[in-house]
Design a protein around this motif. Structure first.
Motif, PDB file in Angstrom:
ATOM      1  N   ILE A 308       0.894  -1.172  -0.183  1.00  0.00           N
ATOM      2  CA  ILE A 308       0.050  -0.120  -0.055  1.00  0.00           C
ATOM      3  C   ILE A 308       0.929   1.120   0.013  1.00  0.00           C
ATOM      4  CG2 ILE A 308      -1.876   1.138   1.123  1.00  0.00           C
ATOM      5  CD1 ILE A 308      -2.412  -1.277   2.708  1.00  0.00           C
ATOM      6  N   ARG A 309       0.600   2.172  -1.064  1.00  0.00           N
ATOM      7  CA  ARG A 309       1.547   3.312  -1.074  1.00  0.00           C
ATOM      8  C   ARG A 309       0.536   4.606  -1.311  1.00  0.00           C
ATOM      9  NH1 ARG A 309       6.872   0.789  -4.408  1.00  0.00           N
ATOM     10  NH2 ARG A 309       6.840  -1.280  -3.569  1.00  0.00           N
ATOM     11  N   HIS A 310       1.318   5.662  -0.949  1.00  0.00           N
ATOM     12  CA  HIS A 310       0.459   6.893  -0.927  1.00  0.00           C
ATOM     13  C   HIS A 310       1.334   7.832  -1.670  1.00  0.00           C
ATOM     14  CE1 HIS A 310      -2.307   5.610   2.159  1.00  0.00           C
ATOM     15  NE2 HIS A 310      -1.236   5.004   2.762  1.00  0.00           N
ATOM     16  N   TYR A 311       0.920   8.701  -2.598  1.00  0.00           N
ATOM     17  CA  TYR A 311       1.483   9.729  -3.347  1.00  0.00           C
ATOM     18  C   TYR A 311       0.618  11.014  -3.406  1.00  0.00           C
ATOM     19  CZ  TYR A 311       3.284   5.218  -5.445  1.00  0.00           C
ATOM     20  OH  TYR A 311       3.992   3.991  -5.559  1.00  0.00           O
ATOM     21  N   GLY A 312       1.611  12.093  -3.856  1.00  0.00           N
ATOM     22  CA  GLY A 312       1.172  13.330  -4.120  1.00  0.00           C
ATOM     23  C   GLY A 312       1.029  13.827  -2.570  1.00  0.00           C
ATOM     24  N   PHE A 313      -0.386  14.654  -2.646  1.00  0.00           N
ATOM     25  CA  PHE A 313      -0.625  15.337  -1.238  1.00  0.00           C
ATOM     26  C   PHE A 313      -0.752  14.500  -0.173  1.00  0.00           C
ATOM     27  CE2 PHE A 313      -4.684  16.049  -3.976  1.00  0.00           C
ATOM     28  CZ  PHE A 313      -5.304  15.337  -3.100  1.00  0.00           C
ATOM     29  N   LEU A 314      -0.948  13.029  -0.421  1.00  0.00           N
ATOM     30  CA  LEU A 314      -1.180  12.059   0.607  1.00  0.00           C
ATOM     31  C   LEU A 314       0.012  11.330   0.936  1.00  0.00           C
ATOM     32  CD1 LEU A 314      -4.603  10.511  -0.756  1.00  0.00           C
ATOM     33  CD2 LEU A 314      -4.299  11.885   1.182  1.00  0.00           C
ATOM     34  N   GLY A 315       1.279  11.669   0.259  1.00  0.00           N
ATOM     35  CA  GLY A 315       2.472  11.118   0.579  1.00  0.00           C
ATOM     36  C   GLY A 315       2.935  11.656   1.831  1.00  0.00           C
ATOM     37  N   ASN A 316       3.647  10.866   2.479  1.00  0.00           N
ATOM     38  CA  ASN A 316       4.020  11.083   4.012  1.00  0.00           C
ATOM     39  C   ASN A 316       4.678  12.705   4.161  1.00  0.00           C
ATOM     40  OD1 ASN A 316       3.165   8.825   5.031  1.00  0.00           O
ATOM     41  ND2 ASN A 316       5.266   7.753   4.757  1.00  0.00           N
ATOM     42  N   ARG A 317       5.281  13.000   3.067  1.00  0.00           N
ATOM     43  CA  ARG A 317       5.923  14.492   2.909  1.00  0.00           C
ATOM     44  C   ARG A 317       5.126  15.470   2.936  1.00  0.00           C
ATOM     45  NH1 ARG A 317      11.107  13.526  -1.111  1.00  0.00           N
ATOM     46  NH2 ARG A 317      12.135  11.898  -0.012  1.00  0.00           N
ATOM     47  N   ASN A 318       3.889  15.329   2.444  1.00  0.00           N
ATOM     48  CA  ASN A 318       2.936  16.447   2.175  1.00  0.00           C
ATOM     49  C   ASN A 318       1.731  16.493   3.090  1.00  0.00           C
ATOM     50  OD1 ASN A 318       4.558  17.203  -0.075  1.00  0.00           O
ATOM     51  ND2 ASN A 318       3.623  15.724  -1.329  1.00  0.00           N
ATOM     52  N   LYS A 319       1.443  15.229   3.761  1.00  0.00           N
ATOM     53  CA  LYS A 319       0.206  15.019   4.508  1.00  0.00           C
ATOM     54  C   LYS A 319       0.189  16.393   5.712  1.00  0.00           C
ATOM     55  CE  LYS A 319      -1.120  11.366   6.185  1.00  0.00           C
ATOM     56  NZ  LYS A 319      -1.128  10.106   6.751  1.00  0.00           N
ATOM     57  N   ALA A 320       1.241  16.696   6.116  1.00  0.00           N
ATOM     58  CA  ALA A 320       1.188  17.547   7.105  1.00  0.00           C
ATOM     59  C   ALA A 320       0.653  19.101   6.495  1.00  0.00           C
ATOM     60  CB  ALA A 320       2.348  17.813   8.200  1.00  0.00           C
ATOM     61  N   THR A 321       1.260  19.468   5.359  1.00  0.00           N
ATOM     62  CA  THR A 321       1.105  20.849   4.732  1.00  0.00           C
ATOM     63  C   THR A 321      -0.115  20.737   3.642  1.00  0.00           C
ATOM     64  OG1 THR A 321       2.851  20.111   3.300  1.00  0.00           O
ATOM     65  CG2 THR A 321       3.177  21.245   5.532  1.00  0.00           C
ATOM     66  N   LYS A 322       0.194  20.108   2.634  1.00  0.00           N
ATOM     67  CA  LYS A 322      -0.679  20.202   1.333  1.00  0.00           C
ATOM     68  C   LYS A 322      -2.110  19.552   1.921  1.00  0.00           C
ATOM     69  CE  LYS A 322       2.923  20.513  -2.132  1.00  0.00           C
ATOM     70  NZ  LYS A 322       3.307  20.106  -3.356  1.00  0.00           N
ATOM     71  N   LEU A 323      -2.111  18.343   2.440  1.00  0.00           N
ATOM     72  CA  LEU A 323      -3.471  17.655   2.763  1.00  0.00           C
ATOM     73  C   LEU A 323      -4.188  18.801   3.651  1.00  0.00           C
ATOM     74  CD1 LEU A 323      -5.252  15.451   2.493  1.00  0.00           C
ATOM     75  CD2 LEU A 323      -4.125  14.435   4.659  1.00  0.00           C
ATOM     76  N   LYS A 324      -3.516  19.447   4.538  1.00  0.00           N
ATOM     77  CA  LYS A 324      -4.438  20.135   5.244  1.00  0.00           C
ATOM     78  C   LYS A 324      -5.041  21.376   4.532  1.00  0.00           C
ATOM     79  CE  LYS A 324      -3.906  23.469   9.321  1.00  0.00           C
ATOM     80  NZ  LYS A 324      -2.859  24.197  10.193  1.00  0.00           N
ATOM     81  N   VAL A 325      -4.216  22.057   3.292  1.00  0.00           N
ATOM     82  CA  VAL A 325      -4.748  23.036   2.447  1.00  0.00           C
ATOM     83  C   VAL A 325      -5.939  22.641   1.671  1.00  0.00           C
ATOM     84  CG1 VAL A 325      -4.043  24.233   0.582  1.00  0.00           C
ATOM     85  CG2 VAL A 325      -2.509  24.344   2.508  1.00  0.00           C
TER      86      VAL A 325
END
Length: 382
Positions: A308-325
C-alpha cells in the motif's frame, strides 16, 4: 467449512517435502498453519466474580493470513478517515498483459516496484497536463497479485480524489467522469512500464531462460507495444463515506478468504470464484490440495515489500501541509485522529465487549499470558 489453515495442516508437510520453498514463504506458511493454535501460546482470562475461565490462542499476525486481516483492516481504515476529502473518488485499475506474468513471478520485487512506479507516474504526469486537470493529485495505490481463480494476475488499484492542487494553490475539480480518457491512461502506462522493464536487471529461469538473449528479449517485447493494455476506471463515489468501507475491501484482502472455500475431501479443494469473463457469474472450481497450496503461495509477497503506497498530497512528506490546504479548499471538516483500542475495534466488528465476562458481565477479569502448547492450571494461576 474448511479453511486455508486446515489445508496447510493436512497437506502442508507433504508439499514441503516435494517443493523447496524460499525462507519467507516457508515462514508465512508456518504462521498461517499455527495461527490461533496452542503452537503460538495464548492467554487465560479468569472472572474474579463468577470464576468463568476462557482460554484464547494468539494470532500469527501474518499479512497473508485470512484470519488476521479483519482487525488490521479496521485499524487501517480508522486511521485513513482523517485523510479523506469532501469530494467524489475514483477507482482506477492498472493491469499488465498475461505474457509478463511468469517474468513478474520470477522477479517479484523488481516488477512490482515497476508496476507501482509506472502507474503513479502515469497518473501524476497526465494530471499535471492542463489539457486534463492541470493539478497535483493525491492517491493511494494497492497491489494485488491474484485473480479470482488464484492464478498469478498482478495489478494495481488506485483510489483517487476527484481533483487536485494547481500551481496557484487552488483546488481544481475533475470532470464528472474521470479527468482523462482511459485509452490515454493505458498507452501512457504501457510506455512507462516497458521503459523501466527494459532497463531492469531481470532474471530468467526455466522456459523463460531464452529471454536472457537481448535479441530474443526485444522480440518478446515488440508485440506488447502494439497491444492495448487493460486500464479501467470504475464509477465514482459521491462522497467520502462510501470510500471508507470500499478501501477496506482492497487494502487488506488476501488471495482467498476462508468463506470462499466450500469443501476439502479426498485431496480435492472446492472453492467459489467469480468469472468476470462470463458476466461476473459465481462458479465453483475443484483443484487438488497441492495445486491449491501452489496457487496460494504464489501471492506471498517479498519480505518488507510495501503493498500500500501513498502519492502526491497524500504522501508522508505532504500530509502535514498540502493535505491540510486541500481540506480547507474542499470544505472538509478537520477531524482529529482518535486513538482506538483493540478492545474497541473488536466490539465494533463483533458487537461484543471482550473487557467483560461473557457469563456475568463483570469487568473484573484477570488475564495471564503463557507460552507453550498447554495453558497453566487454574491452581497455578491463583
Amino acid at each position: 467449512m474448511p479453511e486455508v489453515q486446515d489445508i496447510f495442516v493436512k497437506y502442508g508437510t507433504s508439499y514441503r517435502k516435494n517443493h523447496k520453498l524460499p525462507l519467507h514463504i516457508s515462514k508465512a506458511m508456518s504462521s498461517i498453519q499455527d495461527c490461533r493454535t496452542s503452537a503460538l501460546g495464548g492467554h487465560v482470562e479468569v472472572c474474579e466474580e463468577c470464576g468463568t475461565t476462557d482460554i484464547s490462542y494468539n494470532s500469527c499476525r501474518n499479512r497473508h493470513c485470512p484470519k488476521c486481516q479483519t482487525l488490521t483492516k479496521e485499524r487501517w481504515i480508522h486511521q485513513q478517515k482523517s485523510n479523506l476529502l469532501n469530494v467524489k473518488y475514483f477507482h482506477v485499475v492498472f493491469t499488465i498483459p498475461d505474457a509478463l506474468n511468469s517474468i513478474a513471478f520470477q522477479n517479484q520485487k523488481i516488477v512490482y516496484d515497476i508496476l507501482f512506479k509506472a502507474a503513479a507516474e502515469t497518473l501524476t504526469e497526465l494530471a499535471l497536463d492542463k489539457k486534463y486537470l492541470g493539478a497535483t493529485l493525491g492517491f493511494t495505490s494497492i497491489l494485488h497479485t491474484w485473480g479470482q481463480n488464484l492464478m498469478h494476475h498482478p495489478h494495481i488499484h488506485c483510489i483517487i480524489p476527484g481533483g487536485g492542487l494547481n500551481n496557484l494553490g487552488k483546488w481544481v475539480h475533475s470532470r464528472k467522469k474521470f479527468f482523462m480518457p482511459v485509452k490515454v491512461l493505458s498507452r501512457k502506462f504501457r510506455g512507462k512500464f516497458l521503459y523501466y522493464f527494459k532497463k531492469a536487471n531481470l532474471e530468467f529461469h526455466g522456459q523463460q531462460r531464452y529471454l536472457s538473449d537481448p535479441l530474443d528479449f526485444n522480440a518478446f517485447l515488440t508485440p506488447l507495444y502494439q497491444k492495448e493494455w487493460v486500464v479501467y476506471c470504475k464509477s465514482p463515489f459521491k462522497d467520502a463515506a462510501g470510500i471508507v468501507e470500499y478501501l477496506g475491501r482492497y487494502t487488506h484482502r488476501v488471495a482467498i478468504s476462508n468463506r470462499r472455500i466450500l469443501s476439502l475431501e479426498n485431496g480435492q479443494i472446492r472453492f467459489k470464484w467469480r468469472d468476470y469473463r462470463d458476466n461476473s457469474k459465481w462458479k465453483v472450481m475443484t483443484i487438488s490440495a497441492e495445486e491449491f497450496i501452489r496457487r496460494f503461495l504464489i501471492h506471498i509477497l517479498p519480505p518488507r515489500f510495501m503493498k500500500i503506497r501513498h502519492y502526491g498530497f497524500l504522501g508522508n512528506r505532504n500530509k502535514a501541509t498540502k493535505l491540510k490546504v486541500c481540506k480547507e479548499l474542499t470544505h472538509t471538516p478537520t477531524i482529529p485522529e482518535a486513538i482506538i483500542s483493540t478492545i474497541q475495534l473488536i466490539q465494533r466488528i463483533t458487537g461484543k465487549d471482550i473487557s467483560k465476562c461473557r457469563c456475568c458481565g463483570s469487568d473484573k477479569l484477570s488475564r495471564y499470558s503463557y507460552f507453550g502448547k498447554s495453558p497453566p492450571a487454574i491452581s497455578q494461576i491463583a
